[in-house]
Design a protein around this motif. Structure first.
Motif: not given
Length: 202
Positions: A164-179
């Motif tokens: 966390r966070p999933a999004t920080y300053r526009g930098w997102r965690v890869p979607e697969v890790l949130l799936s």
């Protein structure tokens, strides 16, 4: 030269400053400063880490906690600063790299902890990643199973970690890790590990 060390345990370095060769360097003008991530974290209770997205053992140092520490030390202007992330999948610290770093006027060393550091630190905050190899210092037995160069990863470097966070300053965690799809997460991690272990240009 000035060396800034960002760490969770600045008190652990007191012995280091007392070593003769280090004391000599300080006497000759080298400045060494220490910054505790917990003192500047934007989170309550001194929190600086969180569990990894996609599951797994250990805790991951958060990107917002590292960014806040860098901001406290340097503000938003970090141009010209060599910011080195100490990580198991980085460049090996050999004589050539040591000499290269010694030529810098300012070097910041980002020490990791727990399972690792959020990959966005490497991607957006650090200018380099340097390997560390200290066996026998992990707090969870499972944390060592998929360490860099382990048999579980086929001898390849460890895969990237995110928390966390999933999004920080526009930098997102890869979607697969949130799936929530553990099979896809496992496949993604192995592929990332293989890519890191592939020869440059190969």
């Amino acid at each position: 030269m000035r060396i800034d060390v960002f760490t969770l345990f600045p008190e652990w370095f007191e012995w280091f400053l007392g070593q003769r060769h280090v004391a000599n360097a300080i006497q000759d003008g080298t400045e060494i400063r220490f910054f505790d991530y917990r003192e500047t974290t934007p989170l309550g209770g001194g929190q600086v880490d969180d569990s990894p997205y996609g599951g797994g053992a250990g805790m991951v140092l958060r990107v917002d906690a590292v960014d806040a520490a860098l901001n406290a030390a340097y503000g938003e202007s970090r141009l010209g600063k060599r910011i080195v992330l100490l990580a198991p999948s980085g460049r090996q610290l050999d004589d050539a790299l040591a000499g290269e770093l010694a030529e810098e006027r300012e070097v910041a060393l980002l020490c990791g902890r727990y399972e690792g550091v959020d990959e966005r630190v490497r991607e957006h905050l650090a200018t380099d990643a340097v390997i560390r190899k200290l066996p026998g210092a992990l707090g969870h037995a499972d944390s060592a199973v998929e360490e860099s160069f382990s048999e579980a990863l086929g001898g390849a470097p460890e895969y990237p970690h995110y928390t966390r966070p999933a999004t920080y300053r526009g930098w997102r965690v890869p979607e697969v890790l949130l799936s929530g799809d553990h099979a896809r997460v496992r496949e993604w991690r192995l592929e990332q590990s293989r890519r890191r272990g592939a020869p440059s240009g190969g």
